[in-house]
Design an enzyme around this catalytic site. Structure first.
Site, PDB file in Angstrom:
ATOM      1  N   GLY A 239       0.771  -1.169  -0.025  1.00 51.89           N
ATOM      2  CA  GLY A 239       0.029   0.195   0.007  1.00 51.89           C
ATOM      3  C   GLY A 239       0.740   1.059   0.103  1.00 51.89           C
ATOM      4  O   GLY A 239       0.234   2.333  -0.181  1.00 51.89           O
ATOM      5  N   GLU A 273       4.025  -6.841   1.591  1.00 56.50           N
ATOM      6  CA  GLU A 273       3.350  -7.230   0.192  1.00 56.50           C
ATOM      7  C   GLU A 273       3.440  -5.836  -0.636  1.00 56.50           C
ATOM      8  O   GLU A 273       2.434  -5.524  -1.111  1.00 56.50           O
ATOM      9  CB  GLU A 273       1.915  -7.787   0.452  1.00 56.50           C
ATOM     10  CG  GLU A 273       1.790  -8.966   1.265  1.00 56.50           C
ATOM     11  CD  GLU A 273       0.473  -9.110   1.303  1.00 56.50           C
ATOM     12  OE1 GLU A 273      -0.671  -8.433   1.179  1.00 56.50           O
ATOM     13  OE2 GLU A 273       0.076 -10.414   1.906  1.00 56.50           O
ATOM     14  N   GLY A 275       3.745  -3.364  -3.789  1.00 58.28           N
ATOM     15  CA  GLY A 275       3.382  -3.651  -5.178  1.00 58.28           C
ATOM     16  C   GLY A 275       4.026  -2.485  -5.754  1.00 58.28           C
ATOM     17  O   GLY A 275       5.225  -2.242  -6.325  1.00 58.28           O
ATOM     18  N   ARG A 276       3.010  -1.255  -5.835  1.00 57.63           N
ATOM     19  CA  ARG A 276       3.297  -0.143  -6.321  1.00 57.63           C
ATOM     20  C   ARG A 276       4.801   0.477  -6.095  1.00 57.63           C
ATOM     21  O   ARG A 276       5.260   1.047  -6.981  1.00 57.63           O
ATOM     22  CB  ARG A 276       2.275   0.936  -6.307  1.00 57.63           C
ATOM     23  CG  ARG A 276       1.972   2.207  -6.852  1.00 57.63           C
ATOM     24  CD  ARG A 276       0.920   2.995  -6.084  1.00 57.63           C
ATOM     25  NE  ARG A 276      -0.186   2.457  -5.896  1.00 57.63           N
ATOM     26  CZ  ARG A 276      -1.064   2.424  -6.636  1.00 57.63           C
ATOM     27  NH1 ARG A 276      -1.119   3.162  -7.878  1.00 57.63           N
ATOM     28  NH2 ARG A 276      -2.280   1.867  -6.416  1.00 57.63           N
ATOM     29  N   ARG A 312      -5.816   3.587 -15.542  1.00 57.54           N
ATOM     30  CA  ARG A 312      -5.932   4.315 -14.444  1.00 57.54           C
ATOM     31  C   ARG A 312      -6.302   5.723 -14.466  1.00 57.54           C
ATOM     32  O   ARG A 312      -7.244   6.100 -13.488  1.00 57.54           O
ATOM     33  CB  ARG A 312      -4.464   4.463 -13.427  1.00 57.54           C
ATOM     34  CG  ARG A 312      -3.833   3.037 -13.192  1.00 57.54           C
ATOM     35  CD  ARG A 312      -2.537   3.051 -12.391  1.00 57.54           C
ATOM     36  NE  ARG A 312      -2.849   3.634 -11.169  1.00 57.54           N
ATOM     37  CZ  ARG A 312      -2.573   5.064 -10.807  1.00 57.54           C
ATOM     38  NH1 ARG A 312      -1.950   5.819 -11.477  1.00 57.54           N
ATOM     39  NH2 ARG A 312      -2.895   5.216  -9.773  1.00 57.54           N
ATOM     40  N   CYS A 342     -13.523   3.953 -28.506  1.00 54.50           N
ATOM     41  CA  CYS A 342     -14.825   4.772 -28.596  1.00 54.50           C
ATOM     42  C   CYS A 342     -15.225   4.803 -26.962  1.00 54.50           C
ATOM     43  O   CYS A 342     -16.538   4.142 -26.912  1.00 54.50           O
ATOM     44  CB  CYS A 342     -15.573   3.750 -29.239  1.00 54.50           C
ATOM     45  SG  CYS A 342     -14.885   3.314 -30.833  1.00 54.50           S
ATOM     46  N   GLU A 343     -14.776   5.571 -26.294  1.00 59.69           N
ATOM     47  CA  GLU A 343     -15.297   6.006 -24.975  1.00 59.69           C
ATOM     48  C   GLU A 343     -14.813   7.196 -24.482  1.00 59.69           C
ATOM     49  O   GLU A 343     -13.845   7.686 -24.829  1.00 59.69           O
ATOM     50  CB  GLU A 343     -14.811   5.136 -23.739  1.00 59.69           C
ATOM     51  CG  GLU A 343     -15.098   3.355 -23.949  1.00 59.69           C
ATOM     52  CD  GLU A 343     -16.387   3.208 -23.447  1.00 59.69           C
ATOM     53  OE1 GLU A 343     -16.938   3.860 -22.580  1.00 59.69           O
ATOM     54  OE2 GLU A 343     -16.820   1.743 -23.744  1.00 59.69           O
TER      55      GLU A 343
HETATM   56  C1  LIG Z   1      -2.931  -4.991  -4.143  1.00 54.67           C
HETATM   57  C2  LIG Z   1      -2.372  -5.490  -2.799  1.00 54.67           C
HETATM   58  C3  LIG Z   1      -1.046  -5.331  -2.379  1.00 54.67           C
HETATM   59  C4  LIG Z   1      -0.280  -4.144  -3.105  1.00 54.67           C
HETATM   60  O1  LIG Z   1      -0.404  -3.231  -2.923  1.00 54.67           O
HETATM   61  P1  LIG Z   1       0.341  -1.736  -3.507  1.00 54.67           P
HETATM   62  O2  LIG Z   1      -0.563  -0.622  -2.914  1.00 54.67           O
HETATM   63  O3  LIG Z   1       0.626  -2.041  -4.879  1.00 54.67           O
HETATM   64  O4  LIG Z   1       1.510  -2.103  -2.519  1.00 54.67           O
HETATM   65  C5  LIG Z   1      -0.731  -6.050  -1.168  1.00 54.67           C
HETATM   66  N1  LIG Z   1      -1.507  -6.833  -0.662  1.00 54.67           N
HETATM   67  C6  LIG Z   1      -2.779  -7.266  -0.913  1.00 54.67           C
HETATM   68  C7  LIG Z   1      -3.461  -7.812  -0.319  1.00 54.67           C
HETATM   69  C8  LIG Z   1      -3.447  -6.422  -2.062  1.00 54.67           C
HETATM   70  O5  LIG Z   1      -4.402  -6.644  -2.598  1.00 54.67           O
END
Ligand SMILES: *Cc1c(COP(=O)(O)O)cnc(C)c1O
Length: 424
Positions: A239, A273, A275-276, A312, A342-343
């Site tokens: 997150g 966890e 990601g971004r 996004r 086409c949106e």
């Molecule tokens: C999407 C997600 C993440 C990653 O979120 P980021 O904002 O990309 O860091 C981690 N854990 C769970 C359960 C998610 O659904």
């Protein structure tokens, strides 16, 4: 910090011209920087040097097996949310023991494959899911490692579509009933309780909601300890936000410091966890100007990428910086950068001050490494873009552009329909 920079007026990814890559693959094309990916992972990991967490890269942010495998080679595990992501993570060389499986709707088949791959734990999101995991594990003669995802009812102050830790959201089990859920899990013969999990949302620029949520969950962990339920893994999700425009994104150091502070005295292994924060600013979408036009007072730059490539802006009204690939002194105008779909929602920017480019010139949509290609689709029967990974002076196509036959793969015209042309 990233390695997309201008040199002599031309945009490079590391030591390769964006133009060179586009010349080879065509446009639109996603371009990722290895050096940036490595740096982001290192910074994130080093921030947590005090606790030595298991970093499970959140595959859904960018699931290309080259990207998963790059992080895996640096020691990361994977956070997966489907059987498809499990397949990818395995293909990328991630060990089952380094995978955590999140998501509200795991099917029996997905649970079975995850168990066969000996994953570290399921982050269960409902009592019925606990039943399902127990049943599948029983059928295989295994004990399934589970943690329960807690919904701590904390407002992460992010876009509502990516907020996940409020009790009106579908995610996790309401913290007020969490103890009951653990007692329930303990009663199941084929489950082994190993952890507790949370993930309150994405693109968080402030760490305080995460820390508040963590404190709530740690209160639960303490209570569980009194009930004789030992928690080994504390998974606090991902997150952490990034800078798309001018957000003051929380630095990994501050994030880590706050979390390590809250965890003091708890003998739990931390799981993260991200990601971004790892991939977001490590990728761009390069696209070519097809046409220019003006409708009333609005000036449009029509490019060859669309919302099917990067959704996004359409979905979250997200801001992405847009840079011309070749710098120019052409006069600037307020322009709408739009795609061919086409949106009316098919746009990358509204009323953005950009130089008036010529047809065939390219722009780079920046910060497109996370939730870019991974959310792309074939809408309007558009072939999904190529993906390229740059490493220093070298670059590698890590996903070919789709072809026409990819579009109809798996489709059949039933025999009762008379096909008129023999070319079909
Ligand atoms: C999407 C997600 C993440 C990653 O979120 P980021 O904002 O990309 O860091 C981690 N854990 C769970 C359960 C998610 O659904």
């Amino acid at each position: 910090m990233n390695f997309f920079n201008y040199r002599n007026g031309e945009l490079y990814c590391e030591d390769v011209k964006v133009r060179t890559i586009a010349g080879r693959t065509g446009t639109p094309v996603y371009i990722y920087s290895t050096r940036t990916l490595r740096r982001h992972y290192d910074v994130f990991k080093r921030a947590f040097a005090g606790t030595v967490p298991l970093i499970c890269y959140s595959v859904k942010a960018n699931p290309n097996i080259a990207i998963i495998s790059l992080f895996s080679s640096m020691g990361a595990g994977a956070d997966i949310v489907s059987g498809g992501e499990l397949f990818r993570a395995v293909r990328a060389g991630v060990e089952g023991r380094e995978m955590v499986y999140s998501g509200v709707g795991k099917t029996a088949g997905e649970i079975r494959s995850a168990l066969k791959n000996d994953i570290l734990m399921f982050n269960a999101e409902s009592l019925e899911e606990l039943d399902a995991v127990d049943a599948v594990a029983g059928g295989l003669g295994l004990k399934a490692p589970v943690s329960i995802r807690i919904n701590p009812d904390i407002d992460p102050r992010t876009h509502p579509y990516i907020s996940t830790g409020l009790k009106k959201n579908k995610f996790g089990i309401d913290i007020r009933y969490a103890r009951d859920a653990y007692v329930y899990a303990r009663s199941k013969p084929n489950l082994k309780i190993v952890g507790v999990d949370m993930h309150i949302g994405s693109q968080l620029t402030d760490v305080s909601p995460i820390v508040s949520a963590l404190r709530r969950v740690l209160g639960l962990v303490r209570g569980l300890g009194r009930d004789g339920i030992d928690i080994r893994y504390m998974d606090i999700g991902g997150g952490l936000g990034i800078t798309y425009k001018d957000e003051q994104a929380a630095q990994p150091d501050r994030y880590a410091g706050a979390i390590e502070g809250a965890l003091k005295g708890f003998g739990v292994k931390l799981i993260l966890e991200p990601g971004r924060v790892l991939v977001g600013n490590a990728g761009i979408l390069a696209t070519k100007v097809l046409y220019r036009k003006q409708n009333g007072t609005r000036r449009f730059m029509i490019v060859d990428a669309g919302m099917n490539d990067l959704i996004r802006p359409s979905l979250y009204d997200a801001y992405h910086e847009i840079l011309p690939v070749i710098e120019t002194s052409a006069r600037r105008f307020q322009q709408d950068v739009v795609g061919p779909i086409c949106e009316s929602g098919d746009f990358f920017a509204h009323r953005r001050s950009l130089p008036l480019l010529e047809r065939g010139q390219m722009i780079a949509v920046m910060s497109a490494g996370a939730y870019g290609f991974s959310m792309s689709s074939n809408y309007n029967s558009r072939k999904r873009a190529a993906e390229v990974l740059v490493d220093g002076e070298d670059y590698y196509v890590i996903r070919k552009r789709e072809t026409d036959s990819d579009l109809t793969r798996g489709e059949r015209i039933p025999s009762f329909i008379k096909v008129r042309s023999t070319d079909a």
